[in-house]
Scaffold this motif. Structure first.
Motif, PDB file in Angstrom:
ATOM      1  N   PRO A 229      -2.458   2.418  -0.136  1.00  0.00           N
ATOM      2  CA  PRO A 229      -2.966   3.628   0.447  1.00  0.00           C
ATOM      3  C   PRO A 229      -1.820   4.312   1.219  1.00  0.00           C
ATOM      4  N   GLU A 230      -2.135   5.543   1.417  1.00  0.00           N
ATOM      5  CA  GLU A 230      -1.132   6.393   2.236  1.00  0.00           C
ATOM      6  C   GLU A 230      -0.955   5.810   3.599  1.00  0.00           C
ATOM      7  N   ASP A 231      -1.945   5.284   4.356  1.00  0.00           N
ATOM      8  CA  ASP A 231      -1.840   5.005   5.785  1.00  0.00           C
ATOM      9  C   ASP A 231      -1.307   3.755   5.859  1.00  0.00           C
ATOM     10  N   ALA A 232      -1.093   2.852   4.706  1.00  0.00           N
ATOM     11  CA  ALA A 232      -0.368   1.380   5.011  1.00  0.00           C
ATOM     12  C   ALA A 232       1.047   1.379   4.625  1.00  0.00           C
ATOM     13  N   ASP A 233       1.403   0.273   4.967  1.00  0.00           N
ATOM     14  CA  ASP A 233       2.926  -0.056   4.508  1.00  0.00           C
ATOM     15  C   ASP A 233       2.943  -1.461   3.814  1.00  0.00           C
TER      16      ASP A 233
ATOM     17  N   ARG B  80       5.963   1.549  -0.197  1.00  0.00           N
ATOM     18  CA  ARG B  80       4.849   2.380  -1.037  1.00  0.00           C
ATOM     19  C   ARG B  80       4.204   1.399  -2.093  1.00  0.00           C
TER      20      ARG B  80
ATOM     21  N   SER C 245      -3.271  -6.658   6.555  1.00  0.00           N
ATOM     22  CA  SER C 245      -2.596  -5.447   6.661  1.00  0.00           C
ATOM     23  C   SER C 245      -3.361  -4.101   6.893  1.00  0.00           C
TER      24      SER C 245
ATOM     25  N   ILE D 218      -5.607  -3.104   4.673  1.00  0.00           N
ATOM     26  CA  ILE D 218      -6.175  -2.521   3.381  1.00  0.00           C
ATOM     27  C   ILE D 218      -7.175  -3.216   3.148  1.00  0.00           C
TER      28      ILE D 218
END
Lengths: 399, 399, 399, 399
Positions: free
Chosen positions: A310-314, A340, A369, A371
């Motif tokens: 997801p966008e907000d995760a690394d 990404r 993390s 997610i």
């Protein structure tokens, strides 16, 4: 202190079969012994079968897939030759870069990462090249960075549609021996592989197969080459020997891994890779509600899946956590997709139960993390697919 | 059916220590793992110590010694560069050939096979080259084909006497880690080795060490290079990683073999090689009444002895008989000396008792081939030397 | 720091073939798996062939040869049973001792160390035992301590001459699979072996074969037994399983070693052992001018030679020196002959060149210990014998 | 053709660490070499630490856990001795059977399978035995057949409450080195283990530790013993040697596995086993809605879980399917519980990701067998527990 085995799910090197490992645990041997050709000659022959080549020639160098690229390019092309390439991931990028370093005139089509070789564009360019200035067309069969498989038969069709005589060069490093490669049928001229992917060996062998057309081109090719040169190999291999000391332990391992591929049957190997990969894809989409980097099903790779977080995760955090806490090695996102995606390699000596480790471990690492995929959702989606797909194949056998 | 172990006494590959073999019997690993540099960084550092370089840089590629030659040449020279070489055996011949293929302007001095690098001639040529057109001077430290060791310190003296700035390139494939190599002291710019000789590993690693002067030359060198290129290595090695997948099993083995070299102590390793070699020479001359290919004691190699058979005998028969009947691998005579010599490799993980196998087996094979050396004469001459030499060293220890 | 391989020439454990070593380098396995009998059933069958038994039954326990003695005794005899034994070395001594610990009524004939089973004496005793109180006759086929082989066929003849029904128990620990054992032909009832001698494996398996007559005796035998009991084995082995967890890695190794014995052919294995042993004997007598502990040629063992050092020398020094300085393991003199003999084991996966190590190393160690044999004399005597004996066999093949 | 590794989740043999496997992949060695005690003496010492004994003595025989039972019994007891035992699974049953075969007077308390040693009953019987006729009290620390761990400290309390001098004999075959064993603190006199469970080795070693009190009892014990006798071991072990050829490859492996236990720390090893086991239990109950054979949490074993299948299902089908289709080895139900339970072994060299294989594979095999647990439910319950339990431990570390 980390305990247990490291679960290795990068897209190569892979989990070596113990049979292969044992086959390599041998004393060193005299590479000029009178019976050495008993190893070499049938091995070259059988490796050719893995490429599905009938008239081609296999070359094995101590090296890597990168060395295979160099060998293919330098033995068939001359400085300034025009080549058609496409770039949609880190490895197709590096291949392009190598051609440029060799002073070739590279016509490179950049494509979104997540897509594959642009067939229509290739056809268009080839048709436009009425003077046949393009000497070679390059296609990466499996872009390891994005988990994208391209349609090599389609590239052949594009060449044929344009009635174009260019050589067809294929990077099959992370596909050959796992995903179907039909050199003869598809008119591939140079196919490049390495030992540490579908061949289930340690890194250390450059394995390439080249067509008679490539051998013909070789005679006039002007790029410099010494170590990866074909001429000395052709001469010495004909006698069952090598021009310089071969990597005998890896050759013994290759003998075993090729035997295993033959015992399982290439088509079964491909079907197994597809079944395992499809389970992972079900985990990603149906289980976790995430998406693959590969933009369309036609580009889904059966050897590696790049999973977009997801966008907000690394994704780097997921990979780091998986390694440090769960002793699970996942593939990282390279270059453009760093952070990404994380990648799950699912090639080589694998089965469903082994592969479930990557999924359960990824679930834990993702949740750690932030997610918050549902615990067990990915594993459950995958196992249920594998179970019923397997039942299907058993049903078929029974018919 | 052959029974027992093959006794491997070719001049590389060698008898791997079991410790090294075990160190390589590992699962494959993630070459991008966060702790991977813990292997790489100290290993490169310690390999440099084996070369006795203080300011140089080590490069390790999946490859062979031949690849090391290519790496050294292509990274420091440009097309048409003039180089000074000498040729006195199959390997110095092939090295010359490679330079020619690269389009260098090779000034090659041919010397009798059995002699080494012609120091006076080198000095003369270098002094005559007042415009410093010669960009590099090549010296084969150990010509494996003839069992000849050349004087690298002498080549340095020749360069210094001529006050010549050329690079000094040394082929140390069959000497480094067995015979003293002092890169720093002797001002060697590129020293080339491989894994399967003194490093006691399987074939598969190109191991080279290069000086700061060579790195400087690299910046303007124009020969094409991709796989064996230094620039990507320099960049990635600095972080503890590699630009492409490294041969991790061999790196793990190298870690162990370098540890073993350090534990024994390099000077002890060299002394052991000398002592073992001297025993073989006593066997050849005092025991069997034969002569070595190496024309003078100063050229005697401590890693390989090439033994000249009597005029009416064929060394190929000795080698064939040794292999077929006694499961003993001896080195063959290459090119010019085919049939005239057989070779005993005495490098790597060896001791006196192990090496006595080569002598007793060679005696049987020679007698079977009509070379009627006295049974036990060679073994007796060697063992008596080893025994008393050993006693001497023990006496020394006691002082 | 010791360098090189240890040269292992004790009379077992032996030099494992790498094939066997690899066969044991496997993951552990489920000993209740449905396909486990595919390993067990044919293996028991093939091991029986090594004993040359047709109607007997093989038992394999995790254990050693000593455990085999216990298994043979406790499963066939009852407390107070009278047994006929002879003692002429450390191992026949220990066997006698075990029988006494079991409370048997041991009639033991002591013989000079260096001689073997006293056939005439056995016949006399058996003939005198008209009431057949002797329940079992024991014979050590190969006394490892003195290098003495006894005549088992002769023991059978003694029994037959007396028309005596006693069981014939044979200790074949250091002979079976190296020296001919004909259970069926010679009417042997219990033959005991272990894994680390002729079977070329690590220590860890008790391997015995018993006749139908022994199985019959088992039914009424009263000595206590649990671990080494036959009844549970008989029941479970019939299904291809074991009553308790078997040593699967050693079983996998045994499968390979038995395959190797079959591939070479038992008669060839025996002939090889004889040829190798005869070379050692030539070295001892013709080369070194020493004598064997075995008093007469009829007692010469083909698996181990015990060599008597001169009166004023100490064999312990030879052995210590060989180990410390030359990395050569020789067998020590046990009990009565401690200091008087050193032993060379020449059984298992050996060939001439390998065995020459024991001779050259022993020469050095003897000379270092003041036993001034001529350098090379032993090796020369042996190699010349091997060479011509081999030539003979080749000549025969050509006929 | 089965692909991938077999996932071995029986309750021993276990998944050997590669470090241990490599440590055993050694040449055979001279068990009478002067430096052999350098292996033996510290090894015996360190194994004692695993038993948490301070004054006891360790014995290691080539054998199995069954041999350890025999060694413990025969070295401390005499025919007709009265012993107190309890039986609640296949292994406590076999132990009882062995005592009966040895002619002991066995007082056996039968308990429901699923329960453990009946502490109150033991205390009652011991208190009633005012004449101290009971010579030994037996307790199975971990009944492998049912996944039940008993309270050994509780047995000690029962003995103390009765002020009873009987020996305390503990079967720790499937617990020692995985579940806490405190010989000294709990006053255990004989604790029995084998190599293939917590010691992470192949089957082949009997490993026992005995107290000074047991050694004292040994002096007057009258049961016959030879192979498993302590007296010869005591004498020879004191010098660093063995009375008969030891299983050196397994000893080398044991050295490594004990090193690993020490490196991880015994308490960490126990905590890891508990954490892994608890995850499996969550999978069984929270995920699958099934129940364990172990009747109460206090009896939950941290090395093996026996899972009861629904009434209308057959656990044999689950196990067969897991093996044939998914290459997963689960433990079968033995004797009374055959068909009713399948077992997951979770001991040895394991981590969460590895263990998730057993759960995902069991889910597939159960569903294939008509036990329609929710796909992913077990894995999800386990991984979520592991993840948060791990987080907890990390939080603790951070404090």
């Amino acid at each position: 202190m980390k305990t247990g085995y490291n679960a290795l799910f990068i897209p190569g090197p892979t989990n070596m079969p113990m049979r292969v490992r044992r086959a390599m645990d041998v004393s060193l041997e005299d590479m000029r012994a009178p019976d050495f050709p008993e190893l070499v000659t049938p091995l070259l022959e059988d490796v050719r079968k893995v490429f599905k080549s009938e008239t081609g020639q296999v070359f094995i160098f101590p090296g890597t897939g990168t060395g295979g690229w160099e060998s293919g390019i330098s033995n068939t092309l001359s400085p300034g030759d025009k080549v058609l390439m496409s770039r949609f991931g880190q490895f197709s990028h590096l291949w392009t870069d190598m051609c440029e370093r060799f002073g070739l005139d590279v016509h490179c089509i950049d494509v979104e990462w997540g897509e594959g070789v642009p067939l229509e564009e290739y056809e268009r360019v080839l048709k436009a090249d009425t003077r046949h200035e393009i000497k070679a067309v390059f296609a990466c069969q499996n872009e390891t960075a994005t988990g994208v498989t391209s349609d090599i038969a389609g590239v052949r069709r594009a060449l044929d549609a344009a009635n174009h005589p260019a050589l067809l060069m294929v990077d099959g490093v992370s596909s050959i021996a796992s995903i179907d490669m039909r050199m003869e049928e598809w008119g591939v001229d140079v196919a490049v592989s390495g030992s540490q992917k579908g061949f289930m060996l340690p890194t250390g062998l450059t394995i390439i197969c080249v067509s008679q057309k490539a051998l013909e081109a070789h005679k006039t090719a002007k790029l410099p080459r010494t170590y990866f040169s074909w001429e000395d190999m052709i001469k010495l291999n004909a006698t069952g020997y090598f021009p310089y000391t071969p990597a005998t332990t890896l050759l013994r391992g290759l003998r075993e891994s090729v035997d295993m591929l033959m015992e399982e049957g290439l088509e079964n190997v491909f079907a197994r890779h597809h079944r395992l990969a499809e389970g992972v894809r079900r985990a990603v989409t149906d289980g976790w509600g995430l998406r693959l980097c590969a933009a369309e099903p036609k580009w889904h790779s059966d050897t590696v899946s790049a999973i977009v977080v997801p966008e907000d995760a690394d994704a780097r955090h997921v990979i780091g956590r998986a390694y440090e806490r769960y002793n699970l090695s996942l593939g990282s996102g390279l270059a453009k997709v760093a952070g990404r995606v994380f990648r799950i390699g699912h090639l080589g000596w694998l089965n469903e139960v082994m592969l479930s480790q990557a999924l359960s471990g990824a679930e834990m690492a993702m949740r750690d993390s932030g997610i918050m995929v549902e615990p067990g959702s990915g594993v459950g989606a995958a196992t249920e697919y594998w179970r019923t797909a397997a039942a299907g194949s058993i049903a078929q056998e029974a018919e």
